[in-house]
Design an enzyme around this catalytic site. Structure first.
Site, mmCIF file in Angstrom:
data_model
loop_
_atom_site.group_PDB
_atom_site.id
_atom_site.type_symbol
_atom_site.label_atom_id
_atom_site.label_comp_id
_atom_site.label_asym_id
_atom_site.label_seq_id
_atom_site.Cartn_x
_atom_site.Cartn_y
_atom_site.Cartn_z
ATOM 1 N N ASP A 91 18.593 160.501 -66.546
ATOM 2 C CA ASP A 91 19.157 161.805 -66.443
ATOM 3 C C ASP A 91 19.884 162.027 -65.037
ATOM 4 O O ASP A 91 19.805 161.177 -64.145
ATOM 5 C CB ASP A 91 17.650 162.875 -66.203
ATOM 6 C CG ASP A 91 16.841 162.534 -65.228
ATOM 7 O OD1 ASP A 91 16.650 161.237 -64.927
ATOM 8 O OD2 ASP A 91 16.128 163.344 -64.496
ATOM 9 N N GLU A 149 13.653 161.877 -64.782
ATOM 10 C CA GLU A 149 12.852 161.464 -63.646
ATOM 11 C C GLU A 149 13.081 162.433 -62.458
ATOM 12 O O GLU A 149 12.188 162.689 -61.844
ATOM 13 C CB GLU A 149 13.479 160.208 -63.352
ATOM 14 C CG GLU A 149 12.785 159.544 -62.046
ATOM 15 C CD GLU A 149 13.133 160.142 -60.834
ATOM 16 O OE1 GLU A 149 12.398 160.238 -59.825
ATOM 17 O OE2 GLU A 149 14.434 160.353 -60.579
ATOM 18 N N GLU A 150 14.231 163.099 -62.453
ATOM 19 C CA GLU A 150 14.603 164.322 -61.535
ATOM 20 C C GLU A 150 13.795 165.458 -61.509
ATOM 21 O O GLU A 150 13.678 166.409 -60.558
ATOM 22 C CB GLU A 150 16.084 164.526 -61.347
ATOM 23 C CG GLU A 150 16.929 163.317 -61.263
ATOM 24 C CD GLU A 150 17.012 162.712 -59.778
ATOM 25 O OE1 GLU A 150 16.143 163.143 -58.885
ATOM 26 O OE2 GLU A 150 17.353 161.593 -59.683
ATOM 27 N N ARG A 189 8.138 145.037 -52.104
ATOM 28 C CA ARG A 189 6.778 144.862 -51.388
ATOM 29 C C ARG A 189 5.761 145.314 -52.289
ATOM 30 O O ARG A 189 5.785 146.180 -53.296
ATOM 31 C CB ARG A 189 6.926 146.018 -50.289
ATOM 32 C CG ARG A 189 6.707 147.441 -50.492
ATOM 33 C CD ARG A 189 6.881 148.542 -49.478
ATOM 34 N NE ARG A 189 6.366 148.117 -48.160
ATOM 35 C CZ ARG A 189 4.889 148.456 -47.911
ATOM 36 N NH1 ARG A 189 4.446 148.981 -48.843
ATOM 37 N NH2 ARG A 189 4.425 147.905 -46.910
ATOM 38 N N HIS A 376 21.936 161.625 -53.918
ATOM 39 C CA HIS A 376 22.342 163.012 -54.510
ATOM 40 C C HIS A 376 23.238 163.896 -53.687
ATOM 41 O O HIS A 376 23.416 164.960 -53.355
ATOM 42 C CB HIS A 376 20.907 163.847 -53.988
ATOM 43 C CG HIS A 376 19.757 163.368 -54.810
ATOM 44 N ND1 HIS A 376 18.563 164.143 -55.012
ATOM 45 C CD2 HIS A 376 19.460 162.246 -55.536
ATOM 46 C CE1 HIS A 376 17.875 163.675 -55.868
ATOM 47 N NE2 HIS A 376 18.414 162.504 -56.241
#
Length: 405
Positions: A91, A149-150, A189, A376
């Site tokens: 998206d 996802e946003e 990580r 963004h």
């Protein structure tokens, strides 16, 4: 923190196998096509059609319309072995693009300003390669093309639809193109990588009146201002200093004119933390503070709290697998960045709650090409050389994980 390498133009791409280097022009073409046609969460119909078309061309079995626009591709090697999932989000964001490039967004007010077009292209490239090289791994690979996802989040409904079943997924990997790291680096990580995302809204209900007669009122602005200040003490005085957390008030709306005391004020913000033991803590503590301040001033309140995404927590063994793969793809030790945590959030976290996995950052910034604007931002873009590196990372993860039991 932005990490830099001595010279971005010296990034060694010879570690990418020839077939993936030859795939690079197509990766760029796919990414730019997707970039021109960005779509908001759960509206990724053109994107899904394009993905499905490519998978069909390559003879890859896949399911469509999962959680509205999601797709799952299944590549079976024909040999027994484990099941590894690869996740890519699709998206875009409600941002007007300001880049003056020939592949700029053609959809007014919508832009791929976070790299999801690149994620989709990388996943397609991985699918294309694996479908032609089934001899290079055992078991099965499931590639999940995820919507939204946003926000409000497509991972959870895809999981509820069964994307981790039939066959059952043993582990999952995913990546995020990351302009906080330069091209030629991989941020990986174990443990917490990205923060939980929670948001809140509060309406203060006071009593309005004349600006010259405050004793006749309950000033909602004064109450709200004290709440904003008091909330800052939560992290400073209630959270273990060893842990990291953020309480941000991002909006404050009140009042109409100079000489009228406001009867209402609205504030809202976000909470972020890494330690999952804090789930449920912040909403209670925020409301305690709000209730106490309102009571002391004779005001009332309405409080709403929403849990969006849990923290992204990588499995130790899977993080080590990704790190070992990265060591064969990028220059070491400078190319491996272990301290890459961010208070940004990601609904990849829901997948990682279900199966062990690793989410990692793929450096994509290039200052020399003016490709380093933050995510963004209306001028966000990335060095597309990272696309081939991403495919190589995923392919080698498959080859290392999907070996005969």
């Amino acid at each position: 923190m932005i990490y830099t390498l001595p010279n971005l133009t010296s990034v060694d791409l010879s570690k990418l196998r020839l077939e993936i280097r030859n795939l690079q022009p197509q990766l760029v073409e796919w990414r730019r096509r997707l970039h021109q046609k960005p779509e908001l969460s759960f509206e990724e119909n053109l994107t899904a059609d394009f993905v499905s078309q490519k998978l069909q061309e390559w003879g890859i079995e896949h399911q469509t319309a999962i959680a509205k626009t999601g797709i799952v591709a299944t590549i079976d090697s024909g040999k027994p072995g484990p099941v590894l999932a690869i996740r890519a989000d699709m998206d875009a964001l409600p941002i007007q693009e300001e880049n003056q490039v020939d592949y700029r967004s053609q959809h007014n007010g919508i832009m791929h300003a976070c790299g999801h077009d690149g994620h989709t292209a990388i996943a397609l490239g991985t699918a294309c390669y694996l479908a032609q090289h089934k001899h290079s791994f055992c078991g099965t690979v499931k590639i999940i093309f995820q919507p939204a996802e946003e926000g409000p989040g497509g991972a959870k409904p895809m999981i509820e639809a069964g994307v981790l079943k039939h066959p059952d997924v043993d582990a999952i990997v995913g990546l995020h193109l990351w302009n906080n790291l330069p091209l030629g680096t991989v941020g990986v990580r174990s443990g917490p990588l990205m923060a939980a995302v929670e948001i809140f809204d509060c309406k203060i209900l006071g009593k309005g009146g004349h600006g010259a007669m405050p004793h006749q009122t309950v000033d909602a602005i004064v109450v709200a201002a004290q709440i904003v200040n008091a909330l800052q003490a939560i992290v400073a005085r209630n959270i273990d200093p060893i842990d990291s957390a953020v309480v941000t008030v991002g909006k404050f709306h009140a009042g109409q004119t100079h000489n009228v005391i406001a009867d209402t004020a609205k504030i809202g913000g976000t909470v972020r933390y890494f330690n999952p033991s804090y789930q449920g803590y912040f909403n209670n503590r925020l409301e305690q503070i709000i209730a106490g301040i309102c009571h002391s001033h004779g005001a009332n309140y309405q409080f709403d709290y929403y849990w969006l995404y849990p923290p992204v927590i990588n499995d130790t063994k899977m993080a080590e697998l990704v790190r070992s793969v990265a060591e064969t793809v990028v220059e070491t030790p400078a190319g491996i960045v272990p301290e890459c945590q961010t208070m940004g959030g990601e609904d990849m976290s829901f997948f990682l709650q279900e199966v062990p996995g690793c989410y990692f950052f793929l450096g994509s910034a290039n200052q020399e090409k003016n490709l380093a604007y933050p995510h963004h931002h209306p001028r966000f873009d990335f060095d597309e050389t990272a696309l081939g590196i991403g495919v190589e990372m995923f392919v080698r993860c498959v080859e290392k994980f999907c070996v005969r039991d």
